[in-house]
Design a protein around this motif. Sequence first.
Motif, PDB file in Angstrom:
ATOM      1  N   GLY A 113      13.757   7.103 -11.059  1.00  0.00           N
ATOM      2  CA  GLY A 113      14.775   6.552 -10.181  1.00  0.00           C
ATOM      3  C   GLY A 113      14.230   5.807  -8.986  1.00  0.00           C
ATOM      4  N   CYS A 114      12.986   5.377  -9.048  1.00  0.00           N
ATOM      5  CA  CYS A 114      12.338   4.716  -7.908  1.00  0.00           C
ATOM      6  C   CYS A 114      13.139   3.499  -7.452  1.00  0.00           C
ATOM      7  N   ARG A 115      13.417   3.440  -6.142  1.00  0.00           N
ATOM      8  CA  ARG A 115      14.180   2.321  -5.578  1.00  0.00           C
ATOM      9  C   ARG A 115      13.269   1.257  -4.957  1.00  0.00           C
ATOM     10  N   TYR A 116      12.127   1.713  -4.417  1.00  0.00           N
ATOM     11  CA  TYR A 116      11.234   0.775  -3.738  1.00  0.00           C
ATOM     12  C   TYR A 116       9.782   1.190  -3.940  1.00  0.00           C
ATOM     13  N   ILE A 117       8.902   0.186  -3.914  1.00  0.00           N
ATOM     14  CA  ILE A 117       7.455   0.399  -3.898  1.00  0.00           C
ATOM     15  C   ILE A 117       6.942  -0.125  -2.562  1.00  0.00           C
ATOM     16  N   VAL A 118       6.153   0.704  -1.863  1.00  0.00           N
ATOM     17  CA  VAL A 118       5.600   0.302  -0.561  1.00  0.00           C
ATOM     18  C   VAL A 118       4.075   0.375  -0.638  1.00  0.00           C
ATOM     19  N   PRO A 119       3.412  -0.736  -0.967  1.00  0.00           N
ATOM     20  CA  PRO A 119       1.948  -0.743  -0.964  1.00  0.00           C
ATOM     21  C   PRO A 119       1.426  -0.628   0.466  1.00  0.00           C
ATOM     22  N   MET A 120       0.328   0.097   0.635  1.00  0.00           N
ATOM     23  CA  MET A 120      -0.255   0.304   1.965  1.00  0.00           C
ATOM     24  C   MET A 120      -1.762   0.126   1.916  1.00  0.00           C
ATOM     25  N   ILE A 121      -2.275  -0.803   2.705  1.00  0.00           N
ATOM     26  CA  ILE A 121      -3.715  -0.975   2.864  1.00  0.00           C
ATOM     27  C   ILE A 121      -4.124  -0.324   4.177  1.00  0.00           C
ATOM     28  N   ASP A 122      -5.123   0.539   4.136  1.00  0.00           N
ATOM     29  CA  ASP A 122      -5.574   1.258   5.328  1.00  0.00           C
ATOM     30  C   ASP A 122      -6.110   0.285   6.372  1.00  0.00           C
ATOM     31  N   ALA A 123      -5.589   0.416   7.604  1.00  0.00           N
ATOM     32  CA  ALA A 123      -6.049  -0.425   8.716  1.00  0.00           C
ATOM     33  C   ALA A 123      -6.546   0.444   9.867  1.00  0.00           C
ATOM     34  N   ARG A 124      -7.039   1.636   9.541  1.00  0.00           N
ATOM     35  CA  ARG A 124      -7.605   2.595  10.498  1.00  0.00           C
ATOM     36  C   ARG A 124      -6.523   3.323  11.290  1.00  0.00           C
ATOM     37  N   ARG A 125      -6.880   4.517  11.746  1.00  0.00           N
ATOM     38  CA  ARG A 125      -5.964   5.435  12.427  1.00  0.00           C
ATOM     39  C   ARG A 125      -4.675   5.532  11.606  1.00  0.00           C
ATOM     40  N   MET A 126      -3.515   5.419  12.238  1.00  0.00           N
ATOM     41  CA  MET A 126      -2.259   5.527  11.504  1.00  0.00           C
ATOM     42  C   MET A 126      -1.640   4.157  11.226  1.00  0.00           C
ATOM     43  N   GLU A 127      -2.458   3.117  11.279  1.00  0.00           N
ATOM     44  CA  GLU A 127      -1.947   1.779  11.009  1.00  0.00           C
ATOM     45  C   GLU A 127      -2.250   1.371   9.572  1.00  0.00           C
ATOM     46  N   VAL A 128      -1.303   0.662   8.969  1.00  0.00           N
ATOM     47  CA  VAL A 128      -1.485   0.144   7.618  1.00  0.00           C
ATOM     48  C   VAL A 128      -0.979  -1.297   7.576  1.00  0.00           C
TER      49      VAL A 128
END
Length: 230
Positions: A113-128
């Motif tokens: 039932g996935c509604r969205y895909i959110v790709p995340m590239i690590d940008a250090r600390r808690m930033e993506v």
Amino acid sequence: MERIILIETATALCSAALAEDGKIVSYRESAEPRSHASLTAVFIKEMLDGRDCGVKDCSAVCVSMGPGSYTGLRVGVSTAKGLCFGAGIPLLAVGTLDILAGQAVMEDMLPEGCRYIVPMIDARRMEVYTAVFTPDGKQITETAPLVVTEESFGQYLEEGPVLFVGDGAGKCADVIGHENAHFAQCCPKASAMAGAASAEYKEKRFKDVAYFEPFYLKEFVATTSKKKLF
């Protein structure tokens, strides 16, 4: 035959693949630290030798254009440009977040039932570096840097299951505690680029070999060490 060299060096994983008529026929990867510059060209030669062909026998080279690691992107793009210039073949590029979204579908990562895909590239600390995609791979928000908090992506999570995928996804699992949040920690791979690269080639969306630059998203700033060298 449509034969495309695929290069993905935007994160810690260095990978390359060879696609023929949209299908992966050879693949190499390494997670060895700081190995991109030394291994990317080696991988490509090994794959071409294995298919008894050369760069000039290829239709194009496609590179992951970012966002991602400054150094990694420079290695990938420089290698791709060199191959294209030397062989006189077109340069293609696809977004790193697009690769991750496609990889999530290809490797059957999507929750039911996935509604969205959110790709995340690590940008250090808690930033993506991130954007929101639909399950069929359509990007619906702009690519942007984001400091992740417990409120991040709340409107999407209220609609149903959301997959957060990429090398920046794991660190967000303890912050985004919503029941609809699902996480897949992984790096983008060249093997997930075949479909997008083939589409770019068929549409003749070629990049300028001389002037194409990676999508860094944030300006690279060189810093001076505070340690005394003498």
